[in-house]
Design an enzyme around this catalytic site. Structure first.
Site, PDB file in Angstrom:
ATOM      1  CG  HIS A  57      15.593  -1.983   3.313  1.00 11.81           C
ATOM      2  ND1 HIS A  57      16.627  -1.071   3.253  1.00 11.81           N
ATOM      3  CD2 HIS A  57      16.097  -3.093   3.928  1.00 11.81           C
ATOM      4  CE1 HIS A  57      17.701  -1.605   3.807  1.00 11.81           C
ATOM      5  NE2 HIS A  57      17.411  -2.827   4.213  1.00 11.81           N
ATOM      6  CD  GLU A  59      13.222   2.879   2.144  1.00  9.45           C
ATOM      7  OE1 GLU A  59      14.015   3.736   2.580  1.00  9.45           O
ATOM      8  OE2 GLU A  59      13.146   1.730   2.623  1.00  9.45           O
ATOM      9  CB  CYS A  87      19.973   2.309   2.663  1.00 12.91           C
ATOM     10  SG  CYS A  87      19.119   1.023   1.715  1.00 12.91           S
ATOM     11  CB  CYS A  90      15.974   2.105  -0.585  1.00 15.26           C
ATOM     12  SG  CYS A  90      15.620   0.633   0.425  1.00 15.26           S
TER      13      CYS A  90
END
Length: 170
Positions: A57, A59, A87, A90
């Site tokens: 992701h 992040e 999410c 993260c």
């Protein structure tokens, strides 16, 4: 929220540019920028499809890069700018890395772990609390995501129609 509104907008625009890179690669358009003492030390955009990695992701990519730059897994006194509310995975990484602040654009009521669905970053049982502010350039961040998913639905629909037409022609 520490830092000036001008800085927050500047860094979120940078994150939006990274989100566009994700889109260009066929990934969900989310971008992230990790800032320390006014300098970018990490950046990322969603890449789980291209990297065959569910943890890739935006992040996570930015946090990994920041750790390398600082030569430390603890990213104290940093600010992470993300175009979409993080999410659970993260948000957990943000707690473990001990970032100081999260600034995000669009809220995510389905999977957001910074207050929308749940609040991992401010949970009283966590060993570190992250300061959170959402809504920076929210319309632009949400618009990019909406446009991306609208485009994907149109492509999917066109492919289904083409397949149907091909089977009728045979």
């Amino acid at each position: 929220m520490t830092g000036s509104e001008t800085d927050h907008i500047r860094w979120m625009r940078h994150a939006l540019t990274l989100a566009q890179r994700a889109w260009d690669e066929g990934e969900v358009p989310v971008g992230a920028v990790l800032v320390y003492q006014g300098q970018v030390i990490g950046e990322g955009w969603n890449r789980p499809i291209g990297h065959h990695d569910p943890t890739a992701h935006a992040e996570m990519m930015a946090l990994r890069q920041g750790g390398i730059v600082l030569q430390n897994y603890r990213l104290l006194d940093t600010t992470l700018y993300v175009t979409l509310e993080p999410c659970v995975m993260c948000a957990g990484a943000m707690v473990h890395s001990r970032i100081g602040q999260l600034i995000y654009g669009a809220s995510d009521v389905k999977t957001g772990a910074a207050g929308s669905l749940m609040d991992v970053l401010g949970h009283p049982g966590m060993n570190h609390k992250v300061s959170v502010a959402g809504g920076v350039l929210a319309q632009e961040c949400a618009g990019l995501l909406s446009d991306f998913f609208r485009m994907r639905r149109q492509v999917h629909k066109a492919n289904k129609q083409a397949a149907r037409q091909q089977s009728e022609d045979q």
